[in-house]
Design a protein around this motif. Structure first.
Motif, PDB file in Angstrom:
ATOM      1  N   ASN A  12       4.651 -14.906   3.361  1.00 11.41           N
ATOM      2  CA  ASN A  12       5.904 -14.555   2.717  1.00 11.41           C
ATOM      3  C   ASN A  12       5.767 -14.558   1.197  1.00 11.41           C
ATOM      4  O   ASN A  12       6.344 -13.718   0.506  1.00 11.41           O
ATOM      5  CB  ASN A  12       7.012 -15.523   3.140  1.00 11.41           C
ATOM      6  N   SER A  13       5.004 -15.512   0.672  1.00 15.91           N
ATOM      7  CA  SER A  13       4.781 -15.569  -0.779  1.00 15.91           C
ATOM      8  C   SER A  13       3.999 -14.345  -1.248  1.00 15.91           C
ATOM      9  O   SER A  13       4.308 -13.752  -2.290  1.00 15.91           O
ATOM     10  CB  SER A  13       4.031 -16.845  -1.145  1.00 15.91           C
ATOM     11  N   LEU A  14       2.982 -13.964  -0.476  1.00 13.63           N
ATOM     12  CA  LEU A  14       2.199 -12.782  -0.820  1.00 13.63           C
ATOM     13  C   LEU A  14       3.058 -11.519  -0.741  1.00 13.63           C
ATOM     14  O   LEU A  14       2.969 -10.632  -1.605  1.00 13.63           O
ATOM     15  CB  LEU A  14       0.999 -12.669   0.118  1.00 13.63           C
ATOM     16  N   ALA A  15       3.908 -11.456   0.286  1.00  6.61           N
ATOM     17  CA  ALA A  15       4.799 -10.305   0.422  1.00  6.61           C
ATOM     18  C   ALA A  15       5.784 -10.232  -0.733  1.00  6.61           C
ATOM     19  O   ALA A  15       6.088  -9.154  -1.250  1.00  6.61           O
ATOM     20  CB  ALA A  15       5.544 -10.384   1.753  1.00  6.61           C
ATOM     21  N   MET A  16       6.299 -11.392  -1.172  1.00  7.58           N
ATOM     22  CA  MET A  16       7.222 -11.427  -2.301  1.00  7.58           C
ATOM     23  C   MET A  16       6.534 -10.953  -3.574  1.00  7.58           C
ATOM     24  O   MET A  16       7.102 -10.185  -4.356  1.00  7.58           O
ATOM     25  CB  MET A  16       7.741 -12.857  -2.476  1.00  7.58           C
ATOM     26  N   ALA A  17       5.289 -11.400  -3.776  1.00  8.07           N
ATOM     27  CA  ALA A  17       4.531 -10.958  -4.955  1.00  8.07           C
ATOM     28  C   ALA A  17       4.286  -9.455  -4.902  1.00  8.07           C
ATOM     29  O   ALA A  17       4.411  -8.756  -5.918  1.00  8.07           O
ATOM     30  CB  ALA A  17       3.201 -11.716  -5.026  1.00  8.07           C
ATOM     31  N   ALA A  18       3.933  -8.936  -3.709  1.00 10.88           N
ATOM     32  CA  ALA A  18       3.713  -7.499  -3.558  1.00 10.88           C
ATOM     33  C   ALA A  18       4.996  -6.723  -3.821  1.00 10.88           C
ATOM     34  O   ALA A  18       4.981  -5.648  -4.441  1.00 10.88           O
ATOM     35  CB  ALA A  18       3.193  -7.198  -2.151  1.00 10.88           C
ATOM     36  N   LEU A  19       6.119  -7.269  -3.368  1.00 11.51           N
ATOM     37  CA  LEU A  19       7.410  -6.610  -3.561  1.00 11.51           C
ATOM     38  C   LEU A  19       7.749  -6.478  -5.039  1.00 11.51           C
ATOM     39  O   LEU A  19       8.141  -5.405  -5.521  1.00 11.51           O
ATOM     40  CB  LEU A  19       8.489  -7.402  -2.825  1.00 11.51           C
ATOM     41  N   LEU A  20       7.569  -7.567  -5.779  1.00 17.64           N
ATOM     42  CA  LEU A  20       7.860  -7.540  -7.213  1.00 17.64           C
ATOM     43  C   LEU A  20       6.895  -6.624  -7.953  1.00 17.64           C
ATOM     44  O   LEU A  20       7.297  -5.868  -8.841  1.00 17.64           O
ATOM     45  CB  LEU A  20       7.791  -8.955  -7.782  1.00 17.64           C
ATOM     46  N   LEU A  21       5.616  -6.680  -7.578  1.00 21.17           N
ATOM     47  CA  LEU A  21       4.621  -5.804  -8.201  1.00 21.17           C
ATOM     48  C   LEU A  21       4.939  -4.333  -7.926  1.00 21.17           C
ATOM     49  O   LEU A  21       4.830  -3.482  -8.815  1.00 21.17           O
ATOM     50  CB  LEU A  21       3.229  -6.146  -7.676  1.00 21.17           C
ATOM     51  N   GLY A  22       5.354  -4.043  -6.686  1.00 21.19           N
ATOM     52  CA  GLY A  22       5.733  -2.676  -6.343  1.00 21.19           C
ATOM     53  C   GLY A  22       6.935  -2.195  -7.141  1.00 21.19           C
ATOM     54  O   GLY A  22       6.967  -1.049  -7.607  1.00 21.19           O
ATOM     55  N   GLY A  23       7.928  -3.087  -7.305  1.00 23.20           N
ATOM     56  CA  GLY A  23       9.101  -2.716  -8.096  1.00 23.20           C
ATOM     57  C   GLY A  23       8.751  -2.418  -9.534  1.00 23.20           C
ATOM     58  O   GLY A  23       9.270  -1.471 -10.134  1.00 23.20           O
ATOM     59  N   VAL A  24       7.847  -3.201 -10.108  1.00 23.10           N
ATOM     60  CA  VAL A  24       7.413  -2.977 -11.490  1.00 23.10           C
ATOM     61  C   VAL A  24       6.637  -1.660 -11.596  1.00 23.10           C
ATOM     62  O   VAL A  24       6.832  -0.878 -12.531  1.00 23.10           O
ATOM     63  CB  VAL A  24       6.549  -4.156 -11.975  1.00 23.10           C
ATOM     64  N   ALA A  25       5.747  -1.406 -10.621  1.00 28.77           N
ATOM     65  CA  ALA A  25       4.943  -0.171 -10.658  1.00 28.77           C
ATOM     66  C   ALA A  25       5.832   1.066 -10.563  1.00 28.77           C
ATOM     67  O   ALA A  25       5.637   2.047 -11.291  1.00 28.77           O
ATOM     68  CB  ALA A  25       3.927  -0.187  -9.519  1.00 28.77           C
ATOM     69  N   ILE A  26       6.815   1.032  -9.676  1.00 28.01           N
ATOM     70  CA  ILE A  26       7.731   2.178  -9.545  1.00 28.01           C
ATOM     71  C   ILE A  26       8.624   2.282 -10.773  1.00 28.01           C
ATOM     72  O   ILE A  26       9.032   3.372 -11.173  1.00 28.01           O
ATOM     73  CB  ILE A  26       8.558   2.043  -8.257  1.00 28.01           C
ATOM     74  N   GLY A  27       8.910   1.139 -11.397  1.00 32.40           N
ATOM     75  CA  GLY A  27       9.740   1.152 -12.597  1.00 32.40           C
ATOM     76  C   GLY A  27       9.129   1.933 -13.743  1.00 32.40           C
ATOM     77  O   GLY A  27       9.830   2.383 -14.645  1.00 32.40           O
ATOM     78  N   GLY A  28       7.796   2.103 -13.714  1.00 32.42           N
ATOM     79  CA  GLY A  28       7.147   2.892 -14.761  1.00 32.42           C
ATOM     80  C   GLY A  28       7.230   4.385 -14.546  1.00 32.42           C
ATOM     81  O   GLY A  28       6.872   5.166 -15.442  1.00 32.42           O
ATOM     82  N   SER A  29       7.728   4.808 -13.384  1.00 29.12           N
ATOM     83  CA  SER A  29       7.739   6.238 -13.068  1.00 29.12           C
ATOM     84  C   SER A  29       8.581   7.080 -14.036  1.00 29.12           C
ATOM     85  O   SER A  29       8.179   8.207 -14.355  1.00 29.12           O
ATOM     86  CB  SER A  29       8.199   6.464 -11.626  1.00 29.12           C
ATOM     87  N   PRO A  30       9.750   6.604 -14.527  1.00 32.37           N
ATOM     88  CA  PRO A  30      10.498   7.454 -15.472  1.00 32.37           C
ATOM     89  C   PRO A  30       9.709   7.795 -16.734  1.00 32.37           C
ATOM     90  O   PRO A  30       9.899   8.871 -17.311  1.00 32.37           O
ATOM     91  CB  PRO A  30      11.731   6.600 -15.796  1.00 32.37           C
ATOM     92  N   ILE A  31       8.821   6.881 -17.175  1.00 35.86           N
ATOM     93  CA  ILE A  31       8.020   7.165 -18.368  1.00 35.86           C
ATOM     94  C   ILE A  31       7.048   8.303 -18.087  1.00 35.86           C
ATOM     95  O   ILE A  31       6.908   9.241 -18.880  1.00 35.86           O
ATOM     96  CB  ILE A  31       7.256   5.905 -18.811  1.00 35.86           C
TER      97      ILE A  31
END
Length: 296
Positions: A12-31
């Motif tokens: 669950n901790s690894l999944a949470m880290a992956a979730l946050l990392l994924g959100g940050v990576a997608i957050g760069g898409s508008p740039i």
């Protein structure tokens, strides 16, 4: 028994880290989208088409290393294609809304997908939604409104464009829910290859009809498309798809609300766009909302 109990929290901790990392990576898409040298629909096509390269390469490298269930029958193939169809409509609708309404409205309304994921999870799958989670969801959405300049800044949109942005949010919610259901049956890589390929096939006709040019004119343009494909899609979506095997879709979809926060920070650092007190407060409220929802 002890080993099984101890591995669950770590997963669950690894999944949470992956979730946050994924959100940050997608957050760069508008740039990447803003710096792209082709139109919005062509950018969306290359976003998924180029992402297939690392996904297929990784699949070949790990061939036989992990036991993965293969699709059986037409229904399994249809389920694997469905997320890509949802994603294609989402990207097409959102890019269209950007040309019809204000950028603030299009971004905010398209990021309402967590609301639709929560409603659909409750109505269709009878998933339990706690009051604390709802409080976190409302807080995070309010933070995005503040980040975009408050309610007054969202009044200059067009009704048709706003409606199309809401349609984009609904289809992205469908994408998240479809991925979440598939994760109990297929591996992350198999789901991503099928959904990404089907999204590319669906977006290509729309691109050829809507855009005057499909190819960027310079190496910089290709670099922006590669960054969008490799970082935001192959990186971000894979991380979120992995997390959906261990975390509820309703909570996982909340990472979407990290996107405007990350985009604002990147625009400040890379494009020298100022971040005022209001944007800082909004971003903080979004993070607080996500933490509240996590507790729920």
């Amino acid at each position: 028994m002890t080993q099984a109990v101890s591995t669950a929290p770590s997963r669950n901790s690894l999944a949470m880290a992956a979730l946050l990392l994924g959100g940050v990576a997608i957050g760069g898409s508008p740039i990447f989208v803003r710096l792209s040298e082709v139109g919005p629909m062509a950018t969306a096509f290359w976003r998924v088409a180029l992402a297939l390269i690392p996904l297929v390469a990784w699949s070949q490298l790990r061939n036989g290393a992990v036991v993965d269930r293969r699709p059986e029958g037409l229904s399994d193939y249809a389920l694997l294609v469905l997320p890509g169809v949802f994603l294609a409509v989402d990207l097409g609708a959102w890019h269209l809304s950007l040309t019809m309404t204000s950028v603030a409205n299009a971004t905010l309304l398209a990021n309402l997908a967590p609301v639709f994921v929560t409603l659909a999870s409750w109505v269709l799958f009878r998933s339990r939604v706690s009051p604390l989670f709802l409080a976190g969801l409302v807080t995070a959405v309010a933070g995005v409104v503040v980040l975009k300049g408050g309610p007054a800044a969202l009044g200059g949109g067009d009704l048709a464009g706003d409606s199309i942005a809401i349609v984009a949010a609904m289809f992205y919610a469908g994408y998240i829910l479809a991925i979440g259901r598939l994760r109990s049956r297929f591996s992350t890589n198999r789901i991503m290859i099928w959904s990404t390929a089907s999204a590319a096939v669906c977006i290509l006709p729309m691109t050829l009809l809507a855009e005057p040019s499909l190819l960027p004119p310079s190496a910089f343009g290709w670099a922006m498309l590669l960054g969008l494909a490799l970082v935001s899609h192959a990186g971000g979506q894979v991380a979120i798809t992995y997390a959906l095997a261990y975390l509820p879709p309703a909570f996982s979809s909340l990472t979407l609300l990290l996107q405007p926060v990350v985009a604002a920070m990147l625009a400040w650092g890379l494009l020298s766009e100022p971040v005022g007190l209001l944007q800082a407060i909004g971003g903080t409220v979004v993070l607080i909302g996500i933490l509240i929802a996590r507790r729920g």
